[in-house]
Design a protein around this motif. Sequence first.
Motif, PDB file in Angstrom:
ATOM      1  N   GLU A 157       0.763  -1.189  -0.032  1.00 36.61           N
ATOM      2  CA  GLU A 157       0.114   0.405   0.128  1.00 36.61           C
ATOM      3  C   GLU A 157       0.666   0.996   0.368  1.00 36.61           C
ATOM      4  O   GLU A 157       2.257   1.431   1.040  1.00 36.61           O
ATOM      5  CB  GLU A 157      -0.921  -0.081   1.141  1.00 36.61           C
ATOM      6  CG  GLU A 157      -1.786   1.145   1.033  1.00 36.61           C
ATOM      7  CD  GLU A 157      -2.826   0.951   2.568  1.00 36.61           C
ATOM      8  OE1 GLU A 157      -3.972   1.991   2.428  1.00 36.61           O
ATOM      9  OE2 GLU A 157      -2.397   0.437   3.538  1.00 36.61           O
TER      10      GLU A 157
ATOM     11  N   ASN B 155      -5.037   9.675  -0.987  1.00 29.98           N
ATOM     12  CA  ASN B 155      -5.033   8.817  -1.950  1.00 29.98           C
ATOM     13  C   ASN B 155      -4.688   7.889  -2.269  1.00 29.98           C
ATOM     14  O   ASN B 155      -2.977   7.928  -1.749  1.00 29.98           O
ATOM     15  CB  ASN B 155      -4.589  10.431  -3.678  1.00 29.98           C
ATOM     16  CG  ASN B 155      -4.557   9.971  -4.761  1.00 29.98           C
ATOM     17  OD1 ASN B 155      -5.183   9.185  -5.060  1.00 29.98           O
ATOM     18  ND2 ASN B 155      -3.533  10.811  -5.734  1.00 29.98           N
TER      19      ASN B 155
ATOM     20  N   GLN C  99      -2.949   0.533  -2.976  1.00 30.09           N
ATOM     21  CA  GLN C  99      -2.950  -0.629  -2.553  1.00 30.09           C
ATOM     22  C   GLN C  99      -4.009  -1.967  -3.065  1.00 30.09           C
ATOM     23  O   GLN C  99      -4.438  -2.058  -3.942  1.00 30.09           O
ATOM     24  CB  GLN C  99      -4.462  -1.117  -1.204  1.00 30.09           C
ATOM     25  CG  GLN C  99      -4.454  -2.209  -0.548  1.00 30.09           C
ATOM     26  CD  GLN C  99      -5.169  -2.166   0.645  1.00 30.09           C
ATOM     27  OE1 GLN C  99      -6.285  -1.829   0.244  1.00 30.09           O
ATOM     28  NE2 GLN C  99      -4.625  -2.747   1.793  1.00 30.09           N
TER      29      GLN C  99
ATOM     30  N   LYS D 139      -7.560  -3.234  -4.955  1.00 30.36           N
ATOM     31  CA  LYS D 139      -8.023  -2.921  -4.217  1.00 30.36           C
ATOM     32  C   LYS D 139      -8.060  -1.028  -3.916  1.00 30.36           C
ATOM     33  O   LYS D 139      -9.454  -1.029  -3.675  1.00 30.36           O
ATOM     34  CB  LYS D 139      -7.332  -3.602  -2.548  1.00 30.36           C
ATOM     35  CG  LYS D 139      -7.458  -4.739  -2.566  1.00 30.36           C
ATOM     36  CD  LYS D 139      -8.380  -5.261  -2.672  1.00 30.36           C
ATOM     37  CE  LYS D 139      -8.628  -6.737  -2.393  1.00 30.36           C
ATOM     38  NZ  LYS D 139     -10.368  -8.217  -2.747  1.00 30.36           N
ATOM     39  N   ASP D 140      -7.302  -0.511  -4.623  1.00 31.08           N
ATOM     40  CA  ASP D 140      -7.255   0.798  -5.060  1.00 31.08           C
ATOM     41  C   ASP D 140      -6.312   1.525  -5.698  1.00 31.08           C
ATOM     42  O   ASP D 140      -5.365   1.518  -4.873  1.00 31.08           O
ATOM     43  CB  ASP D 140      -7.737   1.450  -3.009  1.00 31.08           C
ATOM     44  CG  ASP D 140      -8.126   2.718  -3.162  1.00 31.08           C
ATOM     45  OD1 ASP D 140      -8.106   3.487  -4.072  1.00 31.08           O
ATOM     46  OD2 ASP D 140      -8.133   3.203  -2.069  1.00 31.08           O
TER      47      ASP D 140
ATOM     48  N   GLY E  81      -8.450   6.025 -10.264  1.00 30.27           N
ATOM     49  CA  GLY E  81      -9.185   6.005  -9.120  1.00 30.27           C
ATOM     50  C   GLY E  81     -10.234   4.469  -9.116  1.00 30.27           C
ATOM     51  O   GLY E  81     -10.189   3.410  -9.010  1.00 30.27           O
ATOM     52  N   SER E  82     -11.452   4.867  -9.061  1.00 28.59           N
ATOM     53  CA  SER E  82     -12.709   4.282  -8.981  1.00 28.59           C
ATOM     54  C   SER E  82     -12.692   3.185 -10.258  1.00 28.59           C
ATOM     55  O   SER E  82     -13.093   2.084 -10.398  1.00 28.59           O
ATOM     56  CB  SER E  82     -14.366   4.699  -9.028  1.00 28.59           C
ATOM     57  OG  SER E  82     -14.029   5.554  -9.874  1.00 28.59           O
TER      58      SER E  82
ATOM     59  N   LYS F 147     -10.310  -0.305  -9.623  1.00 30.75           N
ATOM     60  CA  LYS F 147     -10.356  -0.971  -8.717  1.00 30.75           C
ATOM     61  C   LYS F 147     -11.040  -2.075  -8.893  1.00 30.75           C
ATOM     62  O   LYS F 147     -12.127  -1.987  -9.619  1.00 30.75           O
ATOM     63  CB  LYS F 147     -11.950  -0.353  -7.212  1.00 30.75           C
ATOM     64  CG  LYS F 147     -11.815  -0.926  -6.379  1.00 30.75           C
ATOM     65  CD  LYS F 147     -13.185   0.219  -5.223  1.00 30.75           C
ATOM     66  CE  LYS F 147     -12.229   1.310  -5.008  1.00 30.75           C
ATOM     67  NZ  LYS F 147     -12.283   1.767  -3.177  1.00 30.75           N
TER      68      LYS F 147
END
Length: 148
Positions: free
Chosen positions: A87, A94, A97, A125-126, A132-133, A136
């Motif tokens: 991570e 911000n 991971q 995971k991030d 960003g999303s 994911k």
Amino acid sequence: MKKTLPLCTLVLLFALSGQAIAGANTAQLKCTGSHAGEALTLVGDVPASIVEVDLKLSYRGQTIRLASPQAETSESTDFRRGIYRVEAVLPGSNRLQLQAKPKSIKYKGSMGGGKLNASFGAVLKDAPEPFGSALKGAELSCTYAYEI
């Protein structure tokens, strides 16, 4: 002026107690895959003992560099037990991971022996902005190489 180890360093030392720490070296992490039809890579240096991180995440022609000291990092590594997680947290909450799929981990050697090579499937995971999303849950194939 006498310097002392920060608490996070001591925690890392205890976390790695199952594997001997043989010097302060980095390991090479290389992850590749695709997401939404676009190439995705995460490559660079990660802490194999007590060293700084320098990773590059590339997707859709953009690259983000996650490097110390701007990126605060943590890593959990115990390949024998199917654990690998890294991570990197940047200012402003911000973060990146990456977590290995436990049953996918295959490795040879040991850190205590001075050489370790591993391969595994992993999931983001991030992911930091601007990804960003969008990233994911993206899946990657990774290799991890450590040698003194």
